[in-house]
Write a protein that holds these residues in place. Structure first.
Motif, mmCIF file in Angstrom:
data_model
loop_
_atom_site.group_PDB
_atom_site.id
_atom_site.type_symbol
_atom_site.label_atom_id
_atom_site.label_comp_id
_atom_site.label_asym_id
_atom_site.label_seq_id
_atom_site.Cartn_x
_atom_site.Cartn_y
_atom_site.Cartn_z
ATOM 1 N N MET A 90 9.177 -1.816 38.213
ATOM 2 C CA MET A 90 10.486 -1.237 37.881
ATOM 3 C C MET A 90 10.820 -1.446 36.393
ATOM 4 N N LEU A 91 10.798 -2.723 35.980
ATOM 5 C CA LEU A 91 11.042 -3.056 34.572
ATOM 6 C C LEU A 91 9.809 -3.742 34.017
ATOM 7 N N GLN A 92 9.399 -3.263 32.855
ATOM 8 C CA GLN A 92 8.214 -3.864 32.261
ATOM 9 C C GLN A 92 8.427 -4.068 30.768
ATOM 10 N N LEU A 93 8.193 -5.287 30.318
ATOM 11 C CA LEU A 93 8.280 -5.576 28.884
ATOM 12 C C LEU A 93 6.891 -5.955 28.394
ATOM 13 N N LYS A 94 6.513 -5.370 27.246
ATOM 14 C CA LYS A 94 5.186 -5.678 26.687
ATOM 15 C C LYS A 94 5.348 -6.152 25.255
ATOM 16 N N ASN A 95 5.063 -7.429 25.035
ATOM 17 C CA ASN A 95 5.061 -8.010 23.666
ATOM 18 C C ASN A 95 6.321 -7.681 22.871
ATOM 19 N N VAL A 96 7.477 -7.909 23.473
ATOM 20 C CA VAL A 96 8.732 -7.559 22.800
ATOM 21 C C VAL A 96 9.159 -8.674 21.835
ATOM 22 N N ASP A 97 9.427 -8.281 20.594
ATOM 23 C CA ASP A 97 9.968 -9.196 19.580
ATOM 24 C C ASP A 97 11.369 -8.721 19.208
ATOM 25 N N VAL A 98 12.252 -9.687 18.963
ATOM 26 C CA VAL A 98 13.571 -9.362 18.419
ATOM 27 C C VAL A 98 13.864 -10.342 17.298
ATOM 28 N N CYS A 99 14.276 -9.825 16.151
ATOM 29 C CA CYS A 99 14.585 -10.698 15.005
ATOM 30 C C CYS A 99 16.045 -10.536 14.616
ATOM 31 N N TYR A 100 16.685 -11.674 14.282
ATOM 32 C CA TYR A 100 17.997 -11.629 13.642
ATOM 33 C C TYR A 100 17.751 -12.015 12.193
ATOM 34 N N GLY A 101 17.638 -11.064 11.318
ATOM 35 C CA GLY A 101 17.263 -11.356 9.935
ATOM 36 C C GLY A 101 15.850 -11.910 9.928
ATOM 37 N N SER A 102 15.679 -13.122 9.377
ATOM 38 C CA SER A 102 14.331 -13.693 9.334
ATOM 39 C C SER A 102 14.041 -14.549 10.575
ATOM 40 N N PHE A 103 15.078 -14.746 11.424
ATOM 41 C CA PHE A 103 14.902 -15.585 12.620
ATOM 42 C C PHE A 103 14.392 -14.748 13.791
ATOM 43 N N LYS A 104 13.284 -15.212 14.373
ATOM 44 C CA LYS A 104 12.710 -14.494 15.513
ATOM 45 C C LYS A 104 13.312 -15.048 16.797
ATOM 46 N N ALA A 105 14.199 -14.281 17.401
ATOM 47 C CA ALA A 105 14.895 -14.755 18.602
ATOM 48 C C ALA A 105 14.029 -14.576 19.847
ATOM 49 N N LEU A 106 13.254 -13.509 19.897
ATOM 50 C CA LEU A 106 12.337 -13.282 21.022
ATOM 51 C C LEU A 106 10.937 -13.059 20.465
ATOM 52 N N ASN A 107 9.970 -13.729 21.088
ATOM 53 C CA ASN A 107 8.625 -13.737 20.542
ATOM 54 C C ASN A 107 7.617 -13.290 21.602
ATOM 55 N N GLU A 108 7.112 -12.084 21.454
ATOM 56 C CA GLU A 108 6.079 -11.546 22.350
ATOM 57 C C GLU A 108 6.417 -11.742 23.826
ATOM 58 N N ILE A 109 7.550 -11.231 24.204
ATOM 59 C CA ILE A 109 7.978 -11.332 25.603
ATOM 60 C C ILE A 109 7.281 -10.251 26.429
ATOM 61 N N SER A 110 6.563 -10.676 27.436
ATOM 62 C CA SER A 110 5.957 -9.727 28.378
ATOM 63 C C SER A 110 6.353 -10.163 29.779
ATOM 64 N N MET A 111 6.989 -9.298 30.487
ATOM 65 C CA MET A 111 7.391 -9.666 31.847
ATOM 66 C C MET A 111 7.555 -8.413 32.706
ATOM 67 N N THR A 112 7.608 -8.641 34.013
ATOM 68 C CA THR A 112 7.753 -7.532 34.951
ATOM 69 C C THR A 112 8.798 -7.907 35.993
ATOM 70 N N VAL A 113 9.609 -6.951 36.349
ATOM 71 C CA VAL A 113 10.515 -7.136 37.485
ATOM 72 C C VAL A 113 10.246 -5.980 38.444
ATOM 73 N N ASN A 114 9.897 -6.322 39.672
ATOM 74 C CA ASN A 114 9.604 -5.271 40.652
ATOM 75 C C ASN A 114 10.857 -4.902 41.439
ATOM 76 N N SER A 115 10.857 -3.686 41.941
ATOM 77 C CA SER A 115 12.005 -3.185 42.690
ATOM 78 C C SER A 115 12.311 -4.095 43.888
ATOM 79 N N GLY A 116 13.584 -4.452 44.043
ATOM 80 C CA GLY A 116 14.026 -5.256 45.184
ATOM 81 C C GLY A 116 13.934 -6.752 44.966
ATOM 82 N N GLU A 117 13.341 -7.170 43.857
ATOM 83 C CA GLU A 117 13.188 -8.610 43.607
ATOM 84 C C GLU A 117 14.477 -9.250 43.103
ATOM 85 N N LEU A 118 14.529 -10.576 43.231
ATOM 86 C CA LEU A 118 15.559 -11.361 42.551
ATOM 87 C C LEU A 118 14.803 -12.334 41.651
ATOM 88 N N VAL A 119 14.768 -12.004 40.383
ATOM 89 C CA VAL A 119 13.970 -12.788 39.435
ATOM 90 C C VAL A 119 14.905 -13.674 38.617
#
Lengths: 235, 287
Positions: free
Chosen positions: A1-30
């Motif tokens: 259902m939801l898939q993240l592949k190597n997601v990075d998020v930066c606030y200026g020079s600060f890396k808040a999220l670093n290579e996030i990869s995850m999956t959430v399948n339909s009907g799950e409680l993650v």
């Protein structure tokens, strides 16, 4: 259902999220576990379109979400009930809930039906319907926040620290409600520091530290993991 | 005694116009946090559009008022789309500089087309009502009633419609509004359109008892800023009550002290009220 592949998020020079990869399948409680500042809210805000990923891909039901506006993401079916609730404090409970149905505003009949369902889920809100949301207790405000998110008819509901600052009895009711929402067919992604209570209702969990996902596993594996028990459950 | 009541009518007339202009200004500030210095220029463009439609096209007063409101709403939305929207992530000073830029641009444009001369708009309502010695020109009555109807209509729109609720929601919690899927661009455009419509209505109502000229927005916008600071930045009741306070203060001050001091009275009141209540009359905390 939801898939993240190597997601990075930066606030200026600060890396808040670093290579996030995850999956959430339909009907799950993650469940997403992590200490304050681990990056849970940054991840949720990225999924809601409030933060823009600087790298990586986010896909929801086959649709790429990168760069979409928050309104388009709600329209796609991902709704966040944010930490701090973010209610409209001077508006009544009813107005707050009805604004939750903003993306379905043309379906007036459907919204009325949904509104009734929310009041059945949180009966106390019926009595408080005309009161300003800002005048309610913390627990009741959390009910409005969850109710408002549910009015958007999410397919994936993200709950960010819903138990924060609530009395133990209310926390128990809150987790029961979250489980009920999930059992009725809504996929749930729950960020929580109350790890034990969250894991008890979870299908799977991820552990986040310093903007990275460091561990993943199903409920039993997580509850049995010594590191998780030490760091997040305290036993 | 009649002179006293006469000043009440004058105060209500001025207060109605100031209130309408301040309402548009406070709506934009409350939602987008932009102090729109160009709002006075929108008021001026509203008066010139009415002048153009009535004198050059020959339209009726009401038709000209509606036409002017539509044109100024479009100008306001264009200013949001072309100027303020691209600056949304810039430091706040950029909005202020851009607003002054729009003000100068619109004034220069109007002056280029119509010149700097003072012009007059004739109203179809030139009669005078006499209530036992209390004289009320029809146009002044129209201003008071018109402002009341507009404020009531705006309140109904904001309180009773989903679209209006999105504007209030955005003002109360911007992130919360995003999380329920409210489109920030749509709300921004709508807010600018409403502020433009209110400015055009105010200008068209007031123009027949005043003169129309390119710099006519200067004094009005200064007063409108006084009003929204005094009433509380972003507060709708604050703009209405603040408008009335300044209107009455000017009418009574002008009559009982001197008309030369009427502008000083508004700013004097601002100093006094802010000394007692720095956050303004209608806000719970300083902005």
């Amino acid at each position: 259902m939801l898939q993240l592949k190597n997601v990075d998020v930066c606030y200026g020079s600060f890396k808040a999220l670093n290579e996030i990869s995850m999956t959430v399948n339909s009907g799950e409680l993650v469940v997403l576990l992590g200490a304050n500042g681990a990056g849970k809210s940054s991840l949720f805000n990225t999924l809601s379109g409030l933060n823009k990923p600087t790298a990586g891909d986010i896909e929801f039901e086959g649709k790429r979400l990168n760069g979409l506006r928050p309104s388009a993401i709600v329209d796609a079916g991902i709704v966040q009930c944010a930490e701090g609730r973010k209610l409209f404090p001077q508006m009544s409970v009813q107005q707050n809930l009805m604004l939750g149905a903003y993306v379905h505003r043309r379906d007036k009949q459907g919204n009325r039906r949904r509104y009734k369902e929310i009041l059945e889920m949180f009966p106390i809100l019926e009595e408080k319907a005309e009161q300003p949301a800002g005048s309610l207790s913390g627990g009741q405000q959390q009910m409005v926040a969850i109710g408002r998110a549910m009015m958007s008819r999410p397919r994936l509901l993200m709950l960010d620290e819903p138990s924060l600052g609530l009395a133990p009895l209310i926390v128990r009711q809150m987790f029961q409600t979250i489980q009920q929402i999930n059992s009725l067919g809504t996929t749930v992604l729950l960020a929580e520091q109350n790890a034990f209570a969250a894991l008890k209702i979870a299908s799977r969990a991820y552990v986040m530290e310093n903007g990275r996902l460091v561990m993943e596993g199903d409920r039993e594996a997580m509850l049995g993991n010594e590191k998780v028990r030490e760091a997040y459950i305290g036993a | 005694m009649n002179l006293f009541f006469q000043q009440i009518i004058n105060g209500m007339t001025l207060g109605s116009i100031y209130g309408l202009v301040a309402l548009g200004l406070t709506l934009v500030y409350g939602i987008l946090h932009i102090p729109n210095f160009a709002h006075g220029a929108l008021y001026m463009v509203g008066a010139f559009m009415t002048y153009f439609l009535m004198v050059d096209i020959g339209a009726h007063y009401w038709v000209a008022m509606a036409g002017s409101a539509i044109i100024v709403a479009i100008v306001a939305v264009l200013s949001e789309r072309l100027v303020f929207h691209p600056l949304r992530n810039s430091p706040p000073i950029h909005d202020k500089i851009a607003a002054i830029g729009i003000l100068l641009f619109l004034e220069a444009l109007v002056q280029m087309i119509w010149g700097a001369d003072f012009r007059r708009i004739s109203s179809p309502y030139t009669g005078i009502l006499n209530f036992d010695g209390l004289i009320i020109p029809e146009q002044r009555l129209l201003i008071i009633v018109g402002a009341f109807v507009l404020v009531a209509a705006l309140q109904l729109f904001l309180r009773k419609t989903m679209t209006g609720a999105t504007i209030i929601a955005m003002a109360q919690n911007r992130d919360g509004a995003f999380l329920v899927g409210i489109d920030a661009n749509r709300v921004a455009m709508m807010t600018f359109a409403i502020s433009g419509i209110l400015a055009a209505f105010a200008a068209t109502l007031y123009a027949p008892i005043n003169l129309v000229y390119p710099a006519m927005g200067h004094v009005v916008i200064m007063k409108a800023f006084v009003i929204i600071i005094l009433g509380g930045m972003g507060s709708i009741p604050g703009a209405i009550v603040g408008g009335m306070i300044i209107g009455f203060a000017e009418a009574f001050g002008g009559f009982y002290i001197s008309t030369s001091y009427k502008d000083i009275i508004a700013f004097g009141l601002l100093v006094v009220i802010l000394s007692i209540r720095p956050q303004g009359l209608f806000t719970k905390g300083a902005h």
